[in-house]
Design an enzyme around this catalytic site. Structure first.
Site, PDB file in Angstrom:
ATOM      1  N   LYS A   1       0.817  -1.224   0.000  1.00  0.00           N
ATOM      2  CA  LYS A   1       0.000   0.000   0.000  1.00  0.00           C
ATOM      3  C   LYS A   1       0.845   1.266   0.000  1.00  0.00           C
ATOM      4  O   LYS A   1       2.019   1.251   0.362  1.00  0.00           O
ATOM      5  CB  LYS A   1      -0.984  -0.017   1.169  1.00  0.00           C
ATOM      6  CG  LYS A   1      -2.139  -0.976   0.863  1.00  0.00           C
ATOM      7  CD  LYS A   1      -3.303  -0.845   1.772  1.00  0.00           C
ATOM      8  CE  LYS A   1      -4.412  -1.786   1.263  1.00  0.00           C
ATOM      9  NZ  LYS A   1      -5.449  -1.994   2.237  1.00  0.00           N
TER      10      LYS A   1
ATOM     11  N   ARG B   1      -3.696  -9.965   4.751  1.00  0.00           N
ATOM     12  CA  ARG B   1      -4.062 -10.032   3.319  1.00  0.00           C
ATOM     13  C   ARG B   1      -2.856  -9.527   2.522  1.00  0.00           C
ATOM     14  O   ARG B   1      -2.491  -8.367   2.640  1.00  0.00           O
ATOM     15  CB  ARG B   1      -5.286  -9.156   3.093  1.00  0.00           C
ATOM     16  CG  ARG B   1      -5.797  -9.132   1.671  1.00  0.00           C
ATOM     17  CD  ARG B   1      -6.994  -8.190   1.549  1.00  0.00           C
ATOM     18  NE  ARG B   1      -7.532  -8.197   0.215  1.00  0.00           N
ATOM     19  CZ  ARG B   1      -7.040  -7.475  -0.796  1.00  0.00           C
ATOM     20  NH1 ARG B   1      -6.011  -6.709  -0.609  1.00  0.00           N
ATOM     21  NH2 ARG B   1      -7.605  -7.549  -2.002  1.00  0.00           N
TER      22      ARG B   1
HETATM   23  N1  HH2 Z   1      -7.385  -3.759   0.589  1.00  0.00           N
HETATM   24  C1  HH2 Z   1      -7.661  -3.793  -0.735  1.00  0.00           C
HETATM   25  C2  HH2 Z   1      -8.729  -4.563  -1.218  1.00  0.00           C
HETATM   26  N2  HH2 Z   1      -9.478  -5.318  -0.381  1.00  0.00           N
HETATM   27  N3  HH2 Z   1      -9.949  -6.076   1.800  1.00  0.00           N
HETATM   28  C3  HH2 Z   1      -9.690  -6.054   3.111  1.00  0.00           C
HETATM   29  N4  HH2 Z   1     -10.428  -6.803   3.957  1.00  0.00           N
HETATM   30  N5  HH2 Z   1      -8.679  -5.305   3.638  1.00  0.00           N
HETATM   31  C4  HH2 Z   1      -7.886  -4.526   2.856  1.00  0.00           C
HETATM   32  O1  HH2 Z   1      -6.985  -3.830   3.378  1.00  0.00           O
HETATM   33  C5  HH2 Z   1      -8.137  -4.514   1.435  1.00  0.00           C
HETATM   34  C6  HH2 Z   1      -9.205  -5.307   0.939  1.00  0.00           C
HETATM   35  C7  HH2 Z   1      -6.835  -2.992  -1.675  1.00  0.00           C
HETATM   36  O2  HH2 Z   1      -5.781  -3.736  -2.207  1.00  0.00           O
HETATM   37  P1  HH2 Z   1      -5.802  -4.491  -3.627  1.00  0.00           P
HETATM   38  O3  HH2 Z   1      -6.889  -5.500  -3.705  1.00  0.00           O
HETATM   39  O4  HH2 Z   1      -4.451  -5.024  -3.887  1.00  0.00           O
HETATM   40  O5  HH2 Z   1      -6.051  -3.330  -4.677  1.00  0.00           O
HETATM   41  P2  HH2 Z   1      -7.325  -2.864  -5.497  1.00  0.00           P
HETATM   42  O6  HH2 Z   1      -8.371  -2.418  -4.523  1.00  0.00           O
HETATM   43  O7  HH2 Z   1      -6.790  -1.746  -6.358  1.00  0.00           O
HETATM   44  O8  HH2 Z   1      -7.845  -4.025  -6.300  1.00  0.00           O
END
Ligand code: HH2
Length: 265
Positions: free
Chosen positions: A208, A242
């Site tokens: 992040k 995660r």
């Molecule tokens: N962060 C992201 C997405 N889903 N779910 C939970 N429970 N906690 C988190 O911190 C979280 C999440 C964001 O990361 P990522 O999926 O890699 O990116 P994007 O939202 O751009 O798909």
């Protein structure tokens, strides 16, 4: 929890498994198997990016992205989580056999609570301030820990009233979702204070922007920082992390485990 985003635009793995409108199913299955071999217990499949400023997708588009992946993953021995805030998508994911719904909107939509109450899957309730489009525009809190704890307490009560058993719940403070760096750091330093009713805490810090700010590294060079911060989070009370890089996280967690056994000597 390993991350598998089936999106063109996720901030770190966008476009990796989803290109020109189609899901790279055999590649995603290979990646899933590698994550399981590296130590993932749970895989989180997402069909809509929630990065700041992301374009929202419709129900059908999200279903078309994630459903083939959920069906394919049911052939390997791993728990599968679906990252969605849409009750219609959650209902189809549950019918396709997913084990957990990860709602980054923290059950804002009352229909989501109804869908979950009619099922037996796990539920991750994440805190997000505002909407992905605008959430990082000057977020403010009087006391970020108290506000998120209050939010958890309210959402847990809502779940219990609707008939979602407490054993099915996990809570996530939502790092980077409507939080400035100082809020993220405060939350990381106060994880235990966020715990409600002994429920497991899930944290997502992997790659992040907070890690970019602290290390000066671009998103594809944050693996070490992600593993370190995952280990610190577990030491401070996180039960589920995660992550995009399962192997390096696993190494970091093994060290935490070994060292904590010798803490008193
Ligand atoms: N962060 C992201 C997405 N889903 N779910 C939970 N429970 N906690 C988190 O911190 C979280 C999440 C964001 O990361 P990522 O999926 O890699 O990116 P994007 O939202 O751009 O798909």
């Amino acid at each position: 929890m390993g991350v598998l985003n089936v999106t063109p635009d996720s901030f770190s793995d966008g476009g990796r498994w989803y290109r020109r409108g189609s899901v790279a199913l055999s590649e995603i299955l290979d990646a899933a198997e590698r994550m399981v071999e590296a130590g993932a217990h749970l895989l989180d499949v997402g069909g809509e990016s929630t990065r700041p400023g992301a374009r929202p997708v419709g129900v059908q588009e999200e279903v078309d992205r994630v459903l083939p992946v959920l069906e394919a993953l049911s052939r390997i021995d791993v728990l599968v989580s679906l990252d969605t805030s849409k009750p219609e998508v959650a209902a189809q994911g549950i019918a396709a056999g997913c084990h957990l719904i990860n709602d980054v909107q923290g059950l804002r939509n009352p229909e989501m609570v109804q869908v979950l109450a009619g099922s037996d899957v796990g539920v991750c309730v994440m805190h997000m301030r505002g909407e992905p489009r605008s959430m990082q525009a000057d977020p403010r809190y009087d006391d970020v820990v108290i506000e998120i704890r209050d939010f958890f307490e309210r959402q847990v009560q809502t779940c219990l009233h609707a008939g979602v058993e407490p054993e099915r719940l996990a809570l996530d403070p939502g790092f980077g979702f409507g939080k400035a760096l100082e809020h993220n750091l405060t939350l990381l330093g106060a994880l235990e204070a966020l715990r409600v009713s002994d429920l497991p805490l899930l944290v997502g810090l992997s790659r992040k922007s907070m890690l970019g700010t602290l290390t000066g590294r671009p998103v594809d060079e944050r693996e070490v920082a992600s593993a370190v911060v995952a280990a610190l989070a577990v030491e401070r009370g996180a039960d589920i992390v995660r992550v995009h890089d399962v192997g390096s996280t696993r190494d970091a967690l093994r060290l935490v485990e070994a060292l904590s056994e010798h803490r008193e000597h």
